[in-house]
Design an enzyme around this catalytic site. Sequence first.
Site, mmCIF file in Angstrom:
data_model
loop_
_atom_site.group_PDB
_atom_site.id
_atom_site.type_symbol
_atom_site.label_atom_id
_atom_site.label_comp_id
_atom_site.label_asym_id
_atom_site.label_seq_id
_atom_site.Cartn_x
_atom_site.Cartn_y
_atom_site.Cartn_z
ATOM 1 N N ASP A 1 0.658 -0.951 -0.166
ATOM 2 C CA ASP A 1 -0.061 0.121 0.402
ATOM 3 C C ASP A 1 0.423 1.080 -0.183
ATOM 4 O OD1 ASP A 1 -2.678 1.937 0.592
ATOM 5 O OD2 ASP A 1 -3.224 -0.570 0.675
ATOM 6 N N HIS B 1 -3.372 4.705 4.555
ATOM 7 C CA HIS B 1 -4.526 3.632 3.976
ATOM 8 C C HIS B 1 -3.206 2.595 4.513
ATOM 9 C CE1 HIS B 1 -6.697 0.730 1.315
ATOM 10 N NE2 HIS B 1 -7.326 1.375 1.914
ATOM 11 N N SER C 1 -11.593 -2.234 1.570
ATOM 12 C CA SER C 1 -10.433 -2.383 1.658
ATOM 13 C C SER C 1 -10.449 -3.024 3.764
ATOM 14 C CB SER C 1 -9.274 -0.858 2.169
ATOM 15 O OG SER C 1 -9.299 -0.590 1.266
#
Lengths: 87, 799
Positions: B56, B97, B271
């Site tokens: 990520d 994230h 996610s």
Amino acid sequence: ATGHGHVYTNHWAVRITGGAEQADKVAAKYGYRNLGQIGSLEDHYHFYHSRVVRRATFSLKGPHSFIHMDPMVDWAQQQVAKPRVKR
Amino acid sequence: HAPRNQDLIHFNDPKWSNMWYIHCNNKSSRCRSEMNILPAWQRGYTGKDVVVTILDDGIERNHPDLAQNYDQLASYDVNGNDHDPTPRYDSRNENIHGTRCAGEVAAAANNSHCIVGVAYNAHIGGIRMLDGDVTDIVEAKSLGVQPDYIDIYSASWGPRDDGKTVDGPGPLTKQAFEQGIKKGRKGLGSIFVWASGNGGRQGDHCSCDGYTNSIYTISISSTTENGNKPWYLEVCSSIIATTYSSGEFKERKIMTTDLRQCCTEGHTGTSVSAPIVAGIIALTLEANLLLTWRDVQHLLVNTSRPLHLKADDWKTNAAGHRVSHLYGFGLVDAEAMVLEARKWRTVPPQHTCSQMPERHTRYISRSLNSSITTSGCSEDPEQHVDYLEHVVVKVLIVHPRRGDLEINLISPSGTRSQLLAKRLFDSSSEGFRNWEFMTIHFWGERAEGLWSLEITDSPSRPRRPEVLGKLKEWTLILHGTSQNPYQPYSTQHHHSSLLETPGPDEVLEEPELQDEEKEEYNGPCHSECGDQGCDGPDADHCLNCIHFSLSRSKNDRACVSHCPLGHYEDTVSRRCRRCHKGCEKCVGRSAGDCLSCRRGLYLNTLSSSCIDTCPPGYFADNYQKQCSKCHDTCRRCLRYADRCSACNEGYSLAGVTCVPECTNGTFFHLEEMMCKPCHSSCRTCTGPSEEKCIQCAEGYLQQEWRCVQTCSPGYYSEEAAGVPNNMCHRCEQNCLSCGGPGTTCTKCKDGYSLVSRTCIANASCNNADEMFCDMVKSNRLCEKKLYRQFCCRTCMMNG
């Protein structure tokens, strides 16, 4: 090559058999820098060219393009930035 | 509703009480702990010694909830090319994230900070690769970081979920996936977990995302607390399982770690789900570290279940699995995963069978049906697929508006899987160029029979009616096993103790399975069974055989009338025994007992062994699949005895034929089969005429392919390396005679004038004024070959 909305970078993926030394030689011949093997993919090298525009909407041609015709090079691909979205 | 857990485990992390998807704490609200994470912990599985990494925008390695489990060896910064995956901090907090995903997997427990990760004792790393140009190289490098050290790669990103993008891994990334599953985890295969798309609102379909749609990734979707479809969720046939996430008004959310050492309740989308499954797989690997990448997918298929998840397309396939295009096989169950893992026996090797219908273009008017009948490649033991896993359909479709297409695949058992739904926003006219659609909906079904591909074209906007879409070709690719991947437990129990790994708690009783062992079979036996009977109807239930017993795997034997290729019939023991590696037919098990060889190998008739390269003097005869002798005069030959590539002594190669060597001044005449004299100008030659000289005779010069006594006009004489006599070289362009190479002209062709020993066209420029000529001179253009005709003469004449 026309853009089709692609963004061409100054990085190349190149497949050369004969080891890292051979890859270094080919890189030097056309003005690239060999940044090493791509992950665990044997014979695949990451080349970088500092004198090519970092991001362009066209694949610009020049003396560096001759790498595609070098008999030591099995395959070479200019890297395109891929739009990726976090989910 | 699941029964409320007896909350035996309590943690002091402030958000623990809000983690409704792991445990029940509030008797006034519904329990949603069906993912059974807490019971898996209670059995002692917390992810110890399992390594997970998050692909990520980086992870905050010094976050108090991550620092304890942070593993530098499982981390890398591909964007910055160093070993520190710390995210780039900016005022907009763009790079939150990865840290959020990492916390869900392995936030430390009981440290009075934030949350508890699903595998709170697992190692957690981060690959920072989304904070820059993402190229094929970047993706391939990221997927190949430490493949023998990292067990699970979790990725929660992909191509745009805008309902009009069709994109997937590039050639390097595809190779990285393949290498990962073949060689990663020391051959057991890397586990790639992927978040299915968030483009539900755009009518996107995750079959258009080549990552989530790959057989190598475990594609995970989400459901809301009440089992509804979250607003963002995309449908597709490659989703294998689901977890809770947020996504509906007034429903509870998911907590996780956030950038700058914080906590958040704002993490949402798929996610959330991929890292939860990555955590659950970490628990599963702790229960059995020998699971392969496919074992993990089988475990998810067998343990995930629909429960209260609402979808109008739940169906039961012919193997008894309930499956939906929204949720795959349903909500994951951590406890079932670890329990199954402990007693799991590795599934048989993956086979792949591809079949393509007759190639001809078919027009898609409103709808098109195309069918294939397959045996599952039963004729080839290396490819035979009987029990299905993933099914892939590769299509080449030309279409004026891609989004108007819907594609379905119907299995021989009648199960229908939607490979692609209409996508309103996709106006592309690119069609699908060898795009691979994948479905897991036929898992466990049998491969053999009629497969039907249905393509429907329903224009959502006015289109030119005369322009029809075309299905140019399609291929059905079946992945699976040639034998039932799940042996009865009794067999496993007796024969596969190697893979049984009791967990940290006590080994469980298996009352149902023990009962199964005691059951007696009274039905008919297979026709190949011998006099001792059987314990089931199939050939692998026989207690002895009439003809031969064939071992298909370590614990699986069946009776057969004849032994298949690759085996020989041992009449004494009445067993099919394996030939030596590479033999197709043989009379014994040693390397020299082969009678014929498998594809790609050739029988060495001298040693009766199978080899991939024939010795000198022999060629690989593809027709007879053996090494056959070259013609007597050949030292080496290619494909045919008389197609020589090197000759024995006393012979030389003329094309592909070895002919006797002739003395200087003569050549071998193939028709007359004798040495004949060369032309008088040649010292050596390949034929009688003056154009057939190889070297020139004394007193002659080589000019192009002839030998001449003096160079022709336009040529000059010069020595040449490796040639005994001088050679005639061509003068510079437009010279009639010259003194040597370059600008040494002494005479020009008609229409050219001699200027500075070079020949320049007589034409004059009408725009060659003084300033222009100054520019030509100052840039010395007339000295440059490319510009030599550039008004040079005019400028020279003008002074």
